[in-house]
Each structure stands twice: as C-alpha cells, then as structure tokens.
Design a protein around this motif. Structure first.
Motif, PDB file in Angstrom:
ATOM      1  N   LYS A 182     -11.225  -4.388  -9.306  1.00  0.00           N
ATOM      2  CA  LYS A 182     -10.852  -5.842  -9.403  1.00  0.00           C
ATOM      3  C   LYS A 182     -12.292  -6.834  -9.967  1.00  0.00           C
ATOM      4  N   THR A 235      -5.391  -6.133  -2.554  1.00  0.00           N
ATOM      5  CA  THR A 235      -6.887  -7.064  -2.461  1.00  0.00           C
ATOM      6  C   THR A 235      -6.768  -8.215  -1.281  1.00  0.00           C
ATOM      7  N   TYR A 236      -7.869  -8.619  -0.703  1.00  0.00           N
ATOM      8  CA  TYR A 236      -8.002  -9.273   0.476  1.00  0.00           C
ATOM      9  C   TYR A 236      -7.124 -10.747   0.145  1.00  0.00           C
ATOM     10  N   ARG A 237      -6.140 -10.911   1.024  1.00  0.00           N
ATOM     11  CA  ARG A 237      -5.016 -12.112   0.952  1.00  0.00           C
ATOM     12  C   ARG A 237      -5.409 -13.256   1.975  1.00  0.00           C
ATOM     13  N   ASN A 238      -6.210 -12.705   2.928  1.00  0.00           N
ATOM     14  CA  ASN A 238      -6.251 -13.985   3.958  1.00  0.00           C
ATOM     15  C   ASN A 238      -7.605 -13.637   4.734  1.00  0.00           C
ATOM     16  N   VAL A 239      -8.667 -14.235   4.410  1.00  0.00           N
ATOM     17  CA  VAL A 239     -10.298 -14.179   4.846  1.00  0.00           C
ATOM     18  C   VAL A 239     -10.409 -15.228   5.955  1.00  0.00           C
ATOM     19  N   ALA A 267     -12.231 -12.550  -2.574  1.00  0.00           N
ATOM     20  CA  ALA A 267     -11.108 -13.202  -2.731  1.00  0.00           C
ATOM     21  C   ALA A 267     -11.207 -14.585  -3.087  1.00  0.00           C
ATOM     22  N   ASP A 268     -10.073 -15.359  -3.582  1.00  0.00           N
ATOM     23  CA  ASP A 268      -9.923 -16.458  -3.796  1.00  0.00           C
ATOM     24  C   ASP A 268     -10.167 -17.348  -2.834  1.00  0.00           C
ATOM     25  N   HIS A 304      -7.490 -18.415  -0.467  1.00  0.00           N
ATOM     26  CA  HIS A 304      -6.904 -17.226   0.603  1.00  0.00           C
ATOM     27  C   HIS A 304      -7.804 -17.122   1.561  1.00  0.00           C
ATOM     28  N   CYS A 305      -8.941 -18.141   1.885  1.00  0.00           N
ATOM     29  CA  CYS A 305     -10.084 -18.182   2.824  1.00  0.00           C
ATOM     30  C   CYS A 305      -9.737 -19.353   3.836  1.00  0.00           C
TER      31      CYS A 305
END
Length: 287
Positions: A27, A138-142, A165-166, A169-170
C-alpha cells in the motif's frame, strides 16, 4: 513510509505479522526487512545450526513475498536475546514501523516478566504494530484513543503520517470521568443533579476533543466522547468492539529518568487484552 521491519519467530502468529506487513508495504511502497533472532545463550553448534536454518527460512519467505506480492525483501538473522536483538537491530535500521506477532497469552509470564512484544514496545524508538488478527484488507476502522495531551496529539499526527488508513476511517476517542459520581454513591448528591453534571461534562469533553482535533489531519474522522468510571483500558476495548475497530492506536507513556521506558498502564492493558491489532507509538519518538 520507507522501511518496515517485521520480526518473526516462524510461528503462525508471526505469519500473520508478515502478511500484515506485506499488505502495508504494498500500500505504501515501503521496503520490507525480515528479521529473526537466534538466542545465542546456547552451545555454539546449536547456535550455528539454528542460524543456518533461520537464514534458509527467511530466504524462502523473501522468495514467496516476491512471487505473491512483488516485494523485494531484505532479511537478517540476529544473535542475542529476542528482546535485545529486535531492539538493537531496529535501532540500527531506523525503520518507520516495526511489526510483531501477537504475544502468547500466558498469564504468569505476562505478569512477572512480560512478553517479547511488550518488552520491545517499552524500549522502542519507533512505532510498533502488534498483529492480533488475520489481515483481510487494509485498515478500515481505526480507533485512536487520546487523553488530549500534547503527547497524544503528536502520536495522532505521527499515525496520520504513516498512512495506514484514511482519516475518514478513523475515530478519535476520548474517555472522561465524573469525579462527583462518588458523591451520588454516598447520598450527598441527588440523581437529578448528577444527570445535569454528566451532561455538562459531556459538553465540555466534546468541546475539548474538537479543539484537540482541529490542528490535526483528522477533519473527516469521527469523534467520540464516552463517560466511564472504570479502567480506561476497558473503555477503549469496549468501544473498539462497539465500533468494530480493526486497529487500536495508543500512545505509550514513558517515565523520565529510568533506565528503561515503561508502557503506561492504559497502553499496557490494551496491548495485553486486545483481540484486534494495536499500534503503540512511544513517547521518545515524539520528543
């Protein structure tokens, strides 16, 4: 991100760490450095045999990652204690991120001596990602836990720079307490007064979190304030379950003047009990 170090003991736990590290490398375009530590407190012939086998296994893993993910990986066998070996090698390599497999959940070992992962994070000069769950995407919910301190703000900014992560998504989480709740329990405060008091604290906490987040690159993130009078770590883990987080971010707390850096109790408990991945960002990185 330029360089990721992933430490493996060739267990299934480490396989998860390698898979997550490879996903991040793909990524972000970072280089991947595979590492294994051979305990050198053994007879020479055993150390020599384990070193040779470890080098072969690392090379095979590098070939596999090249074939499956197109990654060119460096590899290294380090002699020493697993904790010291990972730390010393990472200090020399100066990675952007170190990735470790989850610790064994052996109660007595955790209580008395800690795990390699926890000991590594305590002395780290770099962010450490402990992988607990199989990486599917990839991380979707941080969930990024903050106490609104300057250290916590620097940790949040550093996490953003890692591009794991975007921001959309945090979720920024702040846990607040209600000291006057003890008065209600002792019959010195009426229930209606307590309700109003909690509403006031909620509004103050929301405003404080808004001011904390404003200068940070989290304009599109969710913000959550929760009242909790129990252990903060329990509140973080409960919230992570509620929002179905796949990554928890915590800033570890250091004690100035000690020969080693210790994790604060909140980060320690989150690392010990989390079922999802945990990213610990040490205070010495944020000075």
């Amino acid at each position: 991100m330029d360089k990721i170090v992933v430490a493996t003991d060739f267990s299934e736990r480490s396989d998860l760490a390698i898979a997550r590290a490879a996903m991040i490398a793909v990524k972000t375009g970072a280089g991947l450095h595979l590492m294994h530590v051979v305990d050198d407190d053994q007879k020479y012939r055993i150390v020599k045999a384990e070193t040779a086998l470890s080098e072969q296994l690392l090379q095979e893993e590098a070939v596999r990652l090249k074939q499956t993910d197109g990654l060119v990986c460096a590899s290294e066998v380090v002699l020493g204690d697993p904790f010291d070996g990972i730390g010393s090698s990472a200090d020399a390599l100066r990675p952007d991120l170190v990735v470790l497999g989850a610790h064994r959940r052996h109660l007595l070992r955790n209580v008395f001596v800690g795990t390699t992962a926890q000991r590594t994070i305590r002395r780290a000069n770099w962010p450490v990602l402990m992988v607990n769950a199989p990486p599917k995407q990839t991380y979707r919910n941080v969930l990024l836990a903050t106490d609104l301190s300057e250290t916590s703000g620097k940790a949040a900014a550093h996490f953003s720079a890692l591009e794991l992560a975007d921001s959309a998504h945090c979720t920024l989480l702040h846990i607040f307490r209600a000291p006057a709740q003890q008065l209600l329990m002792s019959n010195m405060l009426q229930e209606g007064q307590m309700d109003r008091y909690l509403v006031e604290l909620q509004v103050e906490a929301e405003q404080a979190l808004f001011e904390f987040a404003e200068p940070l690159p989290f304009q599109n993130s969710n913000r959550m304030v929760r009242h909790f009078n129990g252990a903060t770590s329990a509140a973080i883990l409960a919230t992570a379950a509620d929002v179905q987080a796949d990554l928890i971010v915590v800033a570890s707390q250091g004690r100035v003047g000690l020969s080693k850096t210790f994790l604060g109790s909140v980060a320690e408990e989150v690392l010990r009990r989390a079922e999802v991945d945990v990213l610990a960002i040490p205070p010495n990185l944020l000075a």
